[in-house]
Write an enzyme that holds these catalytic residues in place. Structure first.
Site, PDB file in Angstrom:
ATOM      1  N   LYS A  39       0.859  -1.184   0.000  1.00 27.26           N
ATOM      2  CA  LYS A  39       0.000   0.000   0.000  1.00 27.26           C
ATOM      3  C   LYS A  39       0.886   1.221   0.000  1.00 27.26           C
ATOM      4  CE  LYS A  39      -3.935   2.105   0.391  1.00 27.26           C
ATOM      5  NZ  LYS A  39      -3.555   2.774  -0.873  1.00 27.26           N
ATOM      6  N   GLN A  91       7.253   3.920   3.883  1.00 27.59           N
ATOM      7  CA  GLN A  91       5.833   3.560   3.886  1.00 27.59           C
ATOM      8  C   GLN A  91       5.596   2.278   4.683  1.00 27.59           C
ATOM      9  OE1 GLN A  91       3.693   5.538   1.468  1.00 27.59           O
ATOM     10  NE2 GLN A  91       2.158   4.855   2.925  1.00 27.59           N
ATOM     11  N   LYS A 123       5.534   3.254   8.303  1.00 19.01           N
ATOM     12  CA  LYS A 123       4.383   4.140   8.534  1.00 19.01           C
ATOM     13  C   LYS A 123       3.099   3.320   8.583  1.00 19.01           C
ATOM     14  CE  LYS A 123       4.352   7.619   5.869  1.00 19.01           C
ATOM     15  NZ  LYS A 123       4.223   8.610   4.776  1.00 19.01           N
ATOM     16  N   LYS A 175       5.384   1.669  -3.079  1.00 19.22           N
ATOM     17  CA  LYS A 175       5.320   3.028  -3.634  1.00 19.22           C
ATOM     18  C   LYS A 175       5.595   2.923  -5.122  1.00 19.22           C
ATOM     19  CE  LYS A 175       4.769   7.362  -2.373  1.00 19.22           C
ATOM     20  NZ  LYS A 175       3.982   7.959  -1.299  1.00 19.22           N
ATOM     21  N   GLY A 183      -2.716   8.262  -4.313  1.00 19.59           N
ATOM     22  CA  GLY A 183      -2.064   9.450  -4.878  1.00 19.59           C
ATOM     23  C   GLY A 183      -0.803   9.833  -4.105  1.00 19.59           C
ATOM     24  N   ASP A 184      -0.064  10.760  -4.654  1.00 19.37           N
ATOM     25  CA  ASP A 184       1.095  11.383  -4.006  1.00 19.37           C
ATOM     26  C   ASP A 184       1.343  12.650  -4.826  1.00 19.37           C
ATOM     27  OD1 ASP A 184       3.373  10.781  -1.902  1.00 19.37           O
ATOM     28  OD2 ASP A 184       4.440  11.488  -3.656  1.00 19.37           O
ATOM     29  N   THR A 239      -4.353  13.524   5.166  1.00 23.28           N
ATOM     30  CA  THR A 239      -2.921  13.653   5.482  1.00 23.28           C
ATOM     31  C   THR A 239      -2.661  14.978   6.197  1.00 23.28           C
ATOM     32  OG1 THR A 239      -2.456  12.363   3.507  1.00 23.28           O
ATOM     33  CG2 THR A 239      -0.589  13.453   4.548  1.00 23.28           C
ATOM     34  N   ASN A 283      -2.042  18.952  -1.888  1.00 20.21           N
ATOM     35  CA  ASN A 283      -3.047  18.254  -1.079  1.00 20.21           C
ATOM     36  C   ASN A 283      -2.722  18.315   0.414  1.00 20.21           C
ATOM     37  OD1 ASN A 283      -3.564  15.305   0.232  1.00 20.21           O
ATOM     38  ND2 ASN A 283      -5.331  16.049  -0.885  1.00 20.21           N
ATOM     39  N   SER A 286      -6.847   5.797   3.803  1.00 23.17           N
ATOM     40  CA  SER A 286      -6.916   4.909   2.637  1.00 23.17           C
ATOM     41  C   SER A 286      -7.323   3.508   3.072  1.00 23.17           C
ATOM     42  CB  SER A 286      -5.557   4.833   1.935  1.00 23.17           C
ATOM     43  OG  SER A 286      -5.382   5.932   1.058  1.00 23.17           O
TER      44      SER A 286
HETATM   45  P1  NDP Z   1       0.869  17.705  -4.376  1.00 22.34           P
HETATM   46  O1  NDP Z   1       1.343  17.376  -5.728  1.00 22.34           O
HETATM   47  O2  NDP Z   1      -0.603  17.858  -4.134  1.00 22.34           O
HETATM   48  O3  NDP Z   1       1.578  19.038  -3.841  1.00 22.34           O
HETATM   49  C1  NDP Z   1       2.962  19.142  -3.746  1.00 22.34           C
HETATM   50  C2  NDP Z   1       3.310  20.563  -3.371  1.00 22.34           C
HETATM   51  O4  NDP Z   1       4.700  20.630  -3.124  1.00 22.34           O
HETATM   52  C3  NDP Z   1       3.011  21.568  -4.457  1.00 22.34           C
HETATM   53  O5  NDP Z   1       2.745  22.803  -3.861  1.00 22.34           O
HETATM   54  C4  NDP Z   1       4.332  21.595  -5.227  1.00 22.34           C
HETATM   55  O6  NDP Z   1       4.538  22.797  -5.953  1.00 22.34           O
HETATM   56  C5  NDP Z   1       5.329  21.478  -4.102  1.00 22.34           C
HETATM   57  N1  NDP Z   1       6.551  20.792  -4.579  1.00 22.34           N
HETATM   58  C6  NDP Z   1       6.639  19.578  -5.180  1.00 22.34           C
HETATM   59  N2  NDP Z   1       7.915  19.295  -5.498  1.00 22.34           N
HETATM   60  C7  NDP Z   1       8.629  20.352  -5.083  1.00 22.34           C
HETATM   61  C8  NDP Z   1      10.010  20.662  -5.118  1.00 22.34           C
HETATM   62  N3  NDP Z   1      10.891  19.815  -5.667  1.00 22.34           N
HETATM   63  N4  NDP Z   1      10.392  21.845  -4.572  1.00 22.34           N
HETATM   64  C9  NDP Z   1       9.502  22.685  -4.020  1.00 22.34           C
HETATM   65  N5  NDP Z   1       8.189  22.443  -3.967  1.00 22.34           N
HETATM   66  C10 NDP Z   1       7.756  21.295  -4.475  1.00 22.34           C
HETATM   67  O7  NDP Z   1       1.484  16.566  -3.408  1.00 22.34           O
HETATM   68  P2  NDP Z   1       1.026  16.156  -1.949  1.00 22.34           P
HETATM   69  O8  NDP Z   1       0.574  17.343  -1.201  1.00 22.34           O
HETATM   70  O9  NDP Z   1       0.135  14.977  -2.060  1.00 22.34           O
HETATM   71  O10 NDP Z   1       2.410  15.613  -1.336  1.00 22.34           O
HETATM   72  C11 NDP Z   1       3.328  16.460  -0.658  1.00 22.34           C
HETATM   73  C12 NDP Z   1       4.237  15.620   0.215  1.00 22.34           C
HETATM   74  O11 NDP Z   1       3.453  14.872   1.166  1.00 22.34           O
HETATM   75  C13 NDP Z   1       5.088  14.570  -0.512  1.00 22.34           C
HETATM   76  O12 NDP Z   1       6.306  14.401   0.185  1.00 22.34           O
HETATM   77  C14 NDP Z   1       4.264  13.294  -0.354  1.00 22.34           C
HETATM   78  O13 NDP Z   1       5.053  12.123  -0.476  1.00 22.34           O
HETATM   79  C15 NDP Z   1       3.759  13.481   1.063  1.00 22.34           C
HETATM   80  N6  NDP Z   1       2.569  12.700   1.423  1.00 22.34           N
HETATM   81  C16 NDP Z   1       1.409  12.807   0.712  1.00 22.34           C
HETATM   82  C17 NDP Z   1       0.304  12.074   1.086  1.00 22.34           C
HETATM   83  C18 NDP Z   1      -1.013  12.249   0.423  1.00 22.34           C
HETATM   84  O14 NDP Z   1      -1.990  11.685   0.934  1.00 22.34           O
HETATM   85  N7  NDP Z   1      -1.138  13.013  -0.659  1.00 22.34           N
HETATM   86  C19 NDP Z   1       0.368  11.099   2.179  1.00 22.34           C
HETATM   87  C20 NDP Z   1       1.619  11.144   2.923  1.00 22.34           C
HETATM   88  C21 NDP Z   1       2.672  11.889   2.515  1.00 22.34           C
HETATM   89  P3  NDP Z   1       3.988  22.978  -7.473  1.00 22.34           P
HETATM   90  O15 NDP Z   1       2.536  23.242  -7.345  1.00 22.34           O
HETATM   91  O16 NDP Z   1       4.785  24.120  -7.994  1.00 22.34           O
HETATM   92  O17 NDP Z   1       4.293  21.683  -8.184  1.00 22.34           O
END
Ligand code: NDP
Length: 449
Positions: free
Chosen positions: A93, A114, A117, A129, A168-169, A213, A244, A381
């Site tokens: 997962k 993961q 976690k 992943k 998603g991620d 999250t 997200n 999830s």
């Molecule tokens: P999204 O794609 O929804 O958002 C990512 C955000 O981070 C955007 O604002 C993006 O900017 C910014 N970003 C991405 N890459 C970079 C970078 N290299 N430098 C600076 N800013 C960056 O992703 P999520 O919110 O889902 O995920 C964010 C983090 O949380 C990740 O580490 C993910 O693994 C982790 N996570 C997510 C979960 C989930 O349920 N979604 C669960 C647990 C962990 P821009 O809009 O410019 O691309």
């Protein structure tokens, strides 16, 4: 200077040799091994049975070609990945990430994290992943759909509600999950709702999954603060990212009476001393899929955008890094400490570098590591999978109440483990040991797997 116990050093050296160049994976393994010295002193059988070596080696790694046709009729080739890391506690997962930086080392670090976690949630889910080096930025809906369909045309044969359940991620939200699920359904001729999570509500999604999250991270921070008699009420908060995780972390900070004064995207960060206008931020990032630099102009004054410098220089009481790995380094941590930060909760996966984590711990800052703090997403999830299995659909309130209870249990089990290993308040140690022991015990019971 690594702090790995000498008994574990050969294991780490073998990980470095076998996975050459995969720096993020090395970092994630090192961080866990640093916590396990006291565990193997108590349980020498984990060394004798090669449990740690086995846990560091993914069960299966799949890399495949993803060909698709763009809007101009040009053929594009991307690379797809799925790392099925550990299935001792349940089906693999973990999310799918679409970002140009994706490579096998990043997917392996995420799959490794993961595994622990998911164990921490106490729910029956293993760790995995996946993703692709596909860049969704600037792509039309049609291009996104064709890419998702091509990716699933290979990936589907490795998935199943009892086998492997992606979500998603970064770069993968409700739109992408819809296209992926639609293609899975066509290819298998099965309405197997539990094969993907993060689905739309109309076709088997769970209420509160989108928010989980970010909300969960803030619940975890609240729990940590309570141990010091503190709360988020009236606190200044900085949240990085505006995807997200970040958006729903901001929403929950607001609900707890805190004020988020800065957030970011990959082009820079905004500061709004009046507090980030969440509806405007959602409009820009979720509806229009535009840049955060539009915010000051649309807000009509009072906010500023910066592409230079570090957002962690903005003074705050609580920091919630929620964008990506290694986004907060030692000098950022030093700035936060100088400005009086009291708590840091990792919304993203491994956003703080090892040096930053050490500085926070040395300064006595409450520090919630990603494995524990952002586990609310995958926990919800698993609740989505439960609802799918029973063909049921719970209310938002019921689902969020379960999320809150799970976050409290994760917090308490990390705190108790840290305490029992003589390191009260060390959530890194508590999370690593609790997650590791659950996976190790299940593997022990199953023989040499
Ligand atoms: P999204 O794609 O929804 O958002 C990512 C955000 O981070 C955007 O604002 C993006 O900017 C910014 N970003 C991405 N890459 C970079 C970078 N290299 N430098 C600076 N800013 C960056 O992703 P999520 O919110 O889902 O995920 C964010 C983090 O949380 C990740 O580490 C993910 O693994 C982790 N996570 C997510 C979960 C989930 O349920 N979604 C669960 C647990 C962990 P821009 O809009 O410019 O691309």
């Amino acid at each position: 200077m690594s702090r790995i116990d000498e008994k574990l050093v050969p294991i780490f050296e073998e990980v470095l040799r076998r996975n050459a160049g995969e720096t993020e994976f090395h970092q994630a393994v090192e961080e866990v091994l640093e916590s396990l010295g006291a565990v193997v002193a108590k349980h020498p059988e984990y060394i004798d049975n090669a449990l740690i070596e086995r846990i560091c080696e993914p069960e299966r790694q799949i890399i495949f070609r993803v060909p698709w046709v763009d809007d101009k009729g040009q053929i594009q080739i991307n690379r797809g990945f799925r790392v099925q890391f550990n299935s001792a506690l349940g089906p693999y997962k973990g999310g799918l990430r679409f970002h140009p930086s994706v490579n096998v080392g990043i997917i392996k670090f995420l799959g490794f994290e993961q595994t622990f976690k998911n164990a921490l949630t106490g729910l029956p889910i293993g760790g995995g992943k996946g993703g692709s080096d596909f860049n969704p930025r600037g792509r039309s809906d049609g291009e996104i759909m064709r890419f998702c369909q091509s990716l699933m045309t290979e990936l589907y044969r490795h998935l199943g509600e009892y086998t492997d359940v992606p979500a998603g991620d970064i770069g993968v939200g409700a739109r992408e999950i819809g296209y992926l699920f639609g293609q899975y359904k066509r290819l298998t001729n099965r309405y197997e709702a539990g094969v993907l999570t993060g689905k739309g509500l109309i076709y088997g999604g769970s209420r509160a999954r989108t928010e989980a999250t970010g909300y969960g991270t803030v619940y975890f921070i609240d729990q940590m603060m309570k141990t010091k008699g503190e709360s988020l009420e009236g606190k200044r908060v900085v949240v990085s990212g505006s995807g997200n995780v970040a958006i729903y972390a901001i929403e929950k900070v607001n609900a707890f009476g805190g004020k988020v004064v800065a957030c970011s995207d990959s082009s820079g960060f905004i500061v709004d001393e009046a507090g980030i206008d969440l509806e405007l931020l959602k409009e820009i990032k979720l509806s229009r899929r535009e840049r955060i630099s539009d915010y000051p102009c649309l807000k009509g004054g009072g906010a500023c955008f910066s592409e230079q410098g570090s957002m962690w220089e903005v003074p705050c009481d609580v920091a919630v890094p929620s964008a990506t790995q290694n986004e907060l380094n030692g000098s950022d941590a030093a700035a936060l400490i100088r400005n009086g930060v009291v708590a840091v909760g990792e919304g993203a996966n491994m956003p703080c570098t090892p040096e930053a984590v050490r500085l926070f711990q040395a300064a006595g800052i409450l520090f919630g590591p990603a494995k524990a703090a952002n586990a609310g997403g995958v926990a919800t999830s698993a609740l989505e999978m439960q609802q799918n299995a029973s063909r049921d659909s719970w209310t938002f309130e019921e689902t969020e109440a379960r999320l809150e209870m799970i976050m409290r249990r994760i917090h308490d089990s990390c705190a108790e483990t840290a305490e029992s290993y003589g390191a009260p308040g060390n959530y890194v140690l508590g999370a690593n040991i609790t997650g590791f022991v659950r996976v190790a015990e299940a593997m022990q019971a199953m023989g040499v797997i």
